[in-house]
Structure formats: C-alpha cells, structure tokens
Design an enzyme around this catalytic site. Structure first.
Site, PDB file in Angstrom:
ATOM      1  N   ALA A 178       5.970   4.441   1.801  1.00 55.44           N
ATOM      2  CA  ALA A 178       6.533   5.230   2.164  1.00 55.44           C
ATOM      3  C   ALA A 178       7.417   5.274   3.788  1.00 55.44           C
ATOM      4  CB  ALA A 178       5.641   6.356   2.746  1.00 55.44           C
TER       5      ALA A 178
ATOM      6  N   GLY B 287       1.215  -1.349  -0.192  1.00 57.09           N
ATOM      7  CA  GLY B 287       0.319  -0.401   0.091  1.00 57.09           C
ATOM      8  C   GLY B 287       1.065   0.883  -0.327  1.00 57.09           C
ATOM      9  N   CYS B 288       0.325   2.680   0.028  1.00 50.94           N
ATOM     10  CA  CYS B 288       1.066   3.603  -0.361  1.00 50.94           C
ATOM     11  C   CYS B 288       1.521   3.926   0.766  1.00 50.94           C
ATOM     12  CB  CYS B 288       0.105   4.682  -0.713  1.00 50.94           C
ATOM     13  SG  CYS B 288      -1.928   4.754   0.204  1.00 50.94           S
ATOM     14  N   TYR B 289       0.991   4.074   2.195  1.00 49.18           N
ATOM     15  CA  TYR B 289       1.431   4.946   3.983  1.00 49.18           C
ATOM     16  C   TYR B 289       1.985   3.553   3.804  1.00 49.18           C
ATOM     17  CZ  TYR B 289      -2.676   7.730   3.922  1.00 49.18           C
ATOM     18  OH  TYR B 289      -3.625   9.308   3.848  1.00 49.18           O
TER      19      TYR B 289
END
Length: 345
Positions: free
Chosen positions: A155, A150-152
């Site tokens: 990062a 996922g994106c979160y």
C-alpha cells in the site's frame, strides 16, 4: 494446467490463496499443507469450503516428497520457516512464491537485525525478485523465486513511488501512518487479538520498530536511487481486513493538485488494478479485490503532500498479488483469476 501446492494453507492468507487458486481456470491445486492441521480436511477448518474442497491437508513434513507433482509452490509460513523447503524446491526446478518475509530483504544482516533470525539461504536472497507486480513486472517474468511483498509495503510503496520517480518530494521527510484490520496479525491465537481486546479500540503497535520498515525503505531507495530512511507507524483497528496507508512528505517545489493527479494517472495508466480516484480511499471499496485505490491531497499551508492508499491486506496485500505474480511468471493475462469486483457490504 499449472500444478500448484500451498504450504501454510490454513492461515488467513493461505485460505484466501486457496480460494483464488481453486477458482483459477489455469491451476490445479495438487496439495494443501498445514503444520497445525495436517491430516485434517481443509473444510473442517474453513466451513466455507464444504462440498468445494474435500482434500485432507498434508503435514508440512510431507511437502518435500510431493515436489515432483507440482510446477509452483506457494509458501505462507512464519518468518524463518521456509528455508529448507524453498531451497529444496528451487533445486528441483519448482517455482516458488513466498508470501512471508524470508526473501524480501536483500541483506541477511538487515533481516537478522529486524527479525532476529539468521538467514540460512543467503544465495537465494540474491536470486529472489521482489514481487511488487506493477513495478517489477519484467523481472518477475523470468524469476523462479518471488518474494511477495508485505501488506503495508504494498500500500505504501504504490502510493509513494510516483512522487519519487518524478523527484517531487524531500525524501528525508516521509512519514507513513497506516491502519490495518486484525487479520493482518495472523490466525495464531494471541491475547492481543481476542475480540474483547481489540474491539471498540484502536492502537498503534510496532512504533519505530515494525518489521515492514526496512522493506518499505529498501523499495523506495531502489526507486529513488538514493538512501531513504522514513518514519512508519502502523495501527490495529477493529475490522477484519483492509489497510489504509496515509503517506506524508514535503514538496520540493510548488505544484498544483491537478498536476500531481496527471503524474499518477500517467504513471499507472496501464495498470488495471491501480485506481487513481478523486474521493478519499476507503477500505470497504477494495474489500475482496486486487485493487489499490490512491488519492492525493496537498496542504499548501505546510507544503505537505498527502497520498492515501487502500488495499485489502489479504488480497493485494498477500494472496491476490501472489496470483498476479504467478500469472506474470507463466505469461497469462494478469487479471486471470483475480478480476474480482470488491465485495460490499
């Protein structure tokens, strides 16, 4: 040439993936599939592809009949919608990269708890490799099923893993405060995502309940070799794309900032898409790229270390990381097709 198909091509991540694969020198896009735009031309949905892609999108239900024509299938579907087609693709020896959440969590019980969906392919959970490219490269090389992060989690995990691998922080003290552009909420019509609802405002959402929480915890637990439970609070900000993740934790011992920078630079020294920077990361400097920018600060008054990371949620947080994983799977140079300078303004 790698023969590829995409199911879920008309979502935001699917559109960016289509753009990347259409320009990839080693890929031929065989089909684009869409539940909502089946039998419509792809460029009627996305006008930027006028005179570029003339294909009609096939319906999701037609994908199974086209598996014989492809080597790899990218799935960019809502949670719980991939089970049937991914199972069939794996049975037919088609490689799969899933951009959704269905194969990220190793426990079907945890998946049920956070997504409220009964997992129908528990065996595939064991076989799937979590596709955080820089961390699990060797496993990705030999896998036929990749769970794209996922994106979160991308990062946040890239920001925190060097601290864990070097035993620098109290693992019970991790707090992640993250901000995302509205595209992270997807393309489906929603009152909350209307311009007038989200413009000129910022809000927290999924507080103490966001589905990416167990994904981040699972990755950090694996890397720390101890159970990690953390606090994660995401926010929606009025911009199209980008994620800024600010990760706080308590230091175990006194250490100078330059020493921590040396640790990060050594950890990521061979990673072309990780940029360890002195200035504070900004989403505008990674927009349209596969880069993750990371900076570190230490607050000696509170004994806290703060690691900040910025990515493009549709690129490193989704589509370009999927292409990076495909490159790894096929033994291509990792930067092929995604060696893009961030766009500005």
């Amino acid at each position: 040439m790698i023969q590829a198909g995409i199911i879920g091509a008309t979502g935001y991540a699917g559109e960016v993936l289509t753009w990347l694969l259409n320009n990839h020198p080693n890929v031929n896009l065989v089909f684009l599939a869409s539940h909502s735009h089946g039998n419509s031309s792809f460029n009627s949905t996305y006008g930027n592809f006028t005179n570029v892609i003339e294909n009609l999108c096939i319906d999701d239900n037609e994908v199974e009949d086209n598996l014989d024509n492809i080597d790899i299938l990218f799935t960019a579907l809502p949670s719980g919608k991939t089970f049937s087609i991914v199972k069939k693709a794996v049975e037919e020896k088609v490689k799969v990269i899933d951009l959704g959440a269905d194969y990220r969590l190793k426990s079907a019980e945890v998946y049920k708890e956070w997504y409220n969906i009964n997992h129908e392919c528990k065996k595939l959970l064991k076989d799937a490799v979590y596709g955080l490219s820089e961390i699990y490269r060797e496993k990705i090389k030999t896998s036929n099923l990749i769970a794209n992060p996922g994106c979160y989690p991308t990062a946040s995990s890239l920001a925190l893993i060097p601290l864990l691998k070097n035993n620098l922080i109290d693992t019970s003290s991790i707090i992640i405060d993250a901000k995302s552009g509205v595209s992270g909420a997807g393309r489906k019509a929603s009152t909350n995502n209307l311009f007038i609802e989200c413009n000129d405002s910022i809000k927290a959402y999924g507080v103490a309940s966001h589905r990416h929480t167990p994904e981040i915890e699972q990755t950090l637990t694996n890397e720390a070799k101890e159970k990690i439970t953390l606090t994660f609070t995401p926010h929606l900000v009025p911009m199209n794309r980008g994620i800024l993740s600010v990760c706080y934790s308590n230091l175990k011992k006194e250490i100078e900032l330059n020493e921590v920078y040396d640790i990060y630079k050594k950890f990521y020294k061979n990673e072309p898409f990780i940029r360890i920077i002195d200035t504070l990361p900004e989403t505008r400097w990674v927009k349209g790229s596969n880069y993750c920018d990371i900076a570190i600060r230490i607050d000696k008054r509170t004994n806290k270390i703060i690691v900040l990371s910025a990515i493009d949620n549709l690129m490193k947080g989704a589509a370009s990381q999927a292409v990076q994983n495909m490159n790894i799977m096929y033994g291509l140079a990792e930067k092929t097709g995604i060696d893009l300078t961030p766009m500005f303004p």
